[in-house]
Scaffold this motif. Structure first.
Motif, PDB file in Angstrom:
ATOM      1  N   GLU A 121       0.830  -1.211   0.000  1.00  0.00           N
ATOM      2  CA  GLU A 121       0.000   0.000   0.000  1.00  0.00           C
ATOM      3  C   GLU A 121       0.863   1.259   0.000  1.00  0.00           C
ATOM      4  O   GLU A 121       0.638   2.199  -0.785  1.00  0.00           O
ATOM      5  N   LEU A 122       1.871   1.285   0.859  1.00  0.00           N
ATOM      6  CA  LEU A 122       2.716   2.472   0.971  1.00  0.00           C
ATOM      7  C   LEU A 122       3.615   2.662  -0.241  1.00  0.00           C
ATOM      8  O   LEU A 122       3.860   3.792  -0.673  1.00  0.00           O
ATOM      9  N   MET A 123       4.120   1.569  -0.808  1.00  0.00           N
ATOM     10  CA  MET A 123       4.956   1.680  -2.010  1.00  0.00           C
ATOM     11  C   MET A 123       4.167   2.330  -3.145  1.00  0.00           C
ATOM     12  O   MET A 123       4.689   3.184  -3.877  1.00  0.00           O
ATOM     13  N   ALA A 124       2.909   1.954  -3.286  1.00  0.00           N
ATOM     14  CA  ALA A 124       2.083   2.530  -4.344  1.00  0.00           C
ATOM     15  C   ALA A 124       1.891   4.029  -4.142  1.00  0.00           C
ATOM     16  O   ALA A 124       1.799   4.790  -5.111  1.00  0.00           O
ATOM     17  N   MET A 125       1.862   4.475  -2.876  1.00  0.00           N
ATOM     18  CA  MET A 125       1.651   5.893  -2.592  1.00  0.00           C
ATOM     19  C   MET A 125       2.831   6.756  -3.018  1.00  0.00           C
ATOM     20  O   MET A 125       2.663   7.953  -3.251  1.00  0.00           O
ATOM     21  N   VAL A 126       4.017   6.182  -3.090  1.00  0.00           N
ATOM     22  CA  VAL A 126       5.188   6.952  -3.513  1.00  0.00           C
ATOM     23  C   VAL A 126       5.655   6.523  -4.908  1.00  0.00           C
ATOM     24  O   VAL A 126       6.819   6.686  -5.258  1.00  0.00           O
ATOM     25  N   ALA A 127       4.732   5.987  -5.672  1.00  0.00           N
ATOM     26  CA  ALA A 127       4.963   5.687  -7.093  1.00  0.00           C
ATOM     27  C   ALA A 127       6.119   4.714  -7.328  1.00  0.00           C
ATOM     28  O   ALA A 127       6.888   4.860  -8.276  1.00  0.00           O
ATOM     29  N   LEU A 128       6.246   3.714  -6.440  1.00  0.00           N
ATOM     30  CA  LEU A 128       7.226   2.650  -6.631  1.00  0.00           C
ATOM     31  C   LEU A 128       6.472   1.330  -6.743  1.00  0.00           C
ATOM     32  O   LEU A 128       5.670   0.985  -5.874  1.00  0.00           O
ATOM     33  N   ASP A 129       6.720   0.587  -7.804  1.00  0.00           N
ATOM     34  CA  ASP A 129       6.007  -0.653  -8.080  1.00  0.00           C
ATOM     35  C   ASP A 129       6.404  -1.713  -7.053  1.00  0.00           C
ATOM     36  O   ASP A 129       7.564  -2.139  -7.019  1.00  0.00           O
ATOM     37  N   PRO A 130       5.460  -2.155  -6.203  1.00  0.00           N
ATOM     38  CA  PRO A 130       5.808  -3.152  -5.174  1.00  0.00           C
ATOM     39  C   PRO A 130       6.382  -4.439  -5.772  1.00  0.00           C
ATOM     40  O   PRO A 130       7.340  -4.997  -5.226  1.00  0.00           O
ATOM     41  N   ALA A 131       5.811  -4.899  -6.867  1.00  0.00           N
ATOM     42  CA  ALA A 131       6.289  -6.142  -7.485  1.00  0.00           C
ATOM     43  C   ALA A 131       7.734  -6.022  -7.951  1.00  0.00           C
ATOM     44  O   ALA A 131       8.491  -6.990  -7.962  1.00  0.00           O
ATOM     45  N   LYS A 132       8.140  -4.806  -8.281  1.00  0.00           N
ATOM     46  CA  LYS A 132       9.480  -4.576  -8.816  1.00  0.00           C
ATOM     47  C   LYS A 132      10.497  -4.288  -7.728  1.00  0.00           C
ATOM     48  O   LYS A 132      11.678  -4.669  -7.843  1.00  0.00           O
ATOM     49  N   PHE A 133      10.080  -3.641  -6.650  1.00  0.00           N
ATOM     50  CA  PHE A 133      11.046  -3.109  -5.697  1.00  0.00           C
ATOM     51  C   PHE A 133      11.076  -3.793  -4.335  1.00  0.00           C
ATOM     52  O   PHE A 133      12.084  -3.700  -3.632  1.00  0.00           O
ATOM     53  N   LEU A 134      10.022  -4.457  -3.884  1.00  0.00           N
ATOM     54  CA  LEU A 134       9.981  -4.967  -2.520  1.00  0.00           C
ATOM     55  C   LEU A 134      11.101  -5.962  -2.209  1.00  0.00           C
ATOM     56  O   LEU A 134      11.597  -6.024  -1.076  1.00  0.00           O
TER      57      LEU A 134
END
Length: 379
Positions: A121-134
């Motif tokens: 949820e938070l990654m999406a809020m700062v325009a970072l793709d969770p699937a790509k960056f987590l």
């Protein structure tokens, strides 16, 4: 709500001299608002910030969170429930981005599913793709991306309060503006109470609901940013906000604030009466509205003169080429005016209702009047 009551911090130097780093600071930050601490180096703003979560113990005074004195709260519990962001970010290099974000929720006993959902949820809020960056590590991210992670990590446990010590100071100007915008939208969505230390007056007026100016450990002025720019308390504050403080206000004042409300007319008004109404107002144009006060356009003195005064106003209505929304800031409004060589614009809301007009003269009058948005909002 965060309340500081006569908060002070005194240090003893090696020669026995007492130094008052923070001197009887009192202020209140309402729930869901952003307060920015400003001032020169060594003025006490960071020390004040750290006393809120007891990283530094106050010498005297109190910190209240929603009316509760923080001295009665266990330090570890207090810090787990107050997010904290620093300029250096401090991501753990041996942990993935997901592990970095969820470190406090895991300490609080959240299960893996809840941690993953919060991080996503938070990654999406700062325009970072969770699937790509987590699953990446900090070294695989740019400086700006790491700073975004540092901010959302402080929000991961859903703490109601967030303390930030120059969080965007080390980021390059392009990324800084982007992160500021993302943070502001996120804060408005999550409604966190935020206290931020900054050295940048532009950042303070952009993000702050309130701004606190410090000097030599004392709180010099605590106001809405527009009030701070419109009415600096003394020469120190005036110098700190800059000689261009009037221009800075353009970002804060809205079209609706600087609008005037001249007379309008209905489409059926005879052209001669419309001309008389313009004469009474010493105006070159007249806005035409329907019975529901929706803006239909305008008629000009020149058009009436060229065609004669026979007929009604509705016959000569011109559509508006441009208009201002009531919440558009004056910087945008003036930019539109200069781009289209216009001296005025109607202010029209989302439903098409006519709210008045904003002119170059009305903007100048508002900025020189001593009025401010802080004064208006308090009323």
């Amino acid at each position: 709500m965060i309340e500081l009551e006569q908060l002070s911090k005194t240090y003893t130097q090696k020669d026995g001299t007492l130094v008052r780093a923070v001197d009887s600071v009192s202020l209140k930050v309402a729930e869901g608002e952003i307060c920015v601490f400003l001032g020169p180096s060594g003025c006490g703003k960071t020390t004040t910030l750290k006393m809120i979560n007891r990283l530094i113990a106050p010498t005297s005074g109190r910190v209240l969170l929603n009316g509760e004195d923080t001295t009665g709260i266990d330090e570890v519990s207090l810090r787990r429930h107050i997010g904290y962001v620093i300029q250096q970010i401090g991501l753990f290099p041996n942990m993935t981005i997901e592990e970095n974000i969820t470190i406090v929720p895991r300490l609080l006993g959240w299960d893996k599913k809840r941690c993953r959902e919060r991080a996503t949820e938070l990654m999406a809020m700062v325009a970072l793709d969770p699937a790509k960056f987590l699953k990446r590590y900090p070294r695989e991210l740019s400086g700006g991306q790491q700073q975004r992670i540092g901010v959302i990590r402080a929000l991961a446990a859903d703490a109601p309060v967030l303390l930030m010590d120059e969080p965007f100071g080390a980021v390059d100007p392009i990324n800084r503006e982007s992160i500021q915008n993302e943070f502001f939208q996120m804060q408005r969505q999550l409604k966190k109470t935020v206290i931020m230390v900054s050295h940048d007056i532009d950042e303070a007026i952009k993000l702050g609901d309130q701004v606190a100016i410090f000097r030599a450990g004392k709180l010099v002025q605590f106001d809405h940013p527009d009030t701070l720019l419109a009415r600096p308390k003394d020469d120190f504050v005036s110098a700190f906000v800059g000689q261009d403080h009037t221009l800075k206000r353009l970002l804060l004042v809205r079209a609706g604030d600087a609008a005037t409300t001249p007379a309008t007319a209905r489409p059926g008004l005879p052209l001669q009466d419309a001309m008389n109404l313009m004469d009474d107002q010493d105006a070159r144009y007249l806005t035409i509205t329907d019975n529901d006060n929706r803006a239909l356009g305008y008629i000009s003195r020149r058009d009436i003169r060229s065609a004669g005064t026979q007929g009604v106003s509705g016959d000569k209505v011109r559509p508006f080429n441009l208009n201002a929304a009531p919440d558009e800031n004056l910087r945008v409004v003036l930019s539109k005016m200069y781009k289209h060589s216009a001296s005025w614009m109607p202010v029209i809301d989302a439903e098409g209702k006519y709210l008045g007009e904003v002119t170059q003269d009305s903007i100048a009058d508002y900025l020189s009047s001593g009025k401010s948005r802080g004064q208006r909002m308090a009323a």
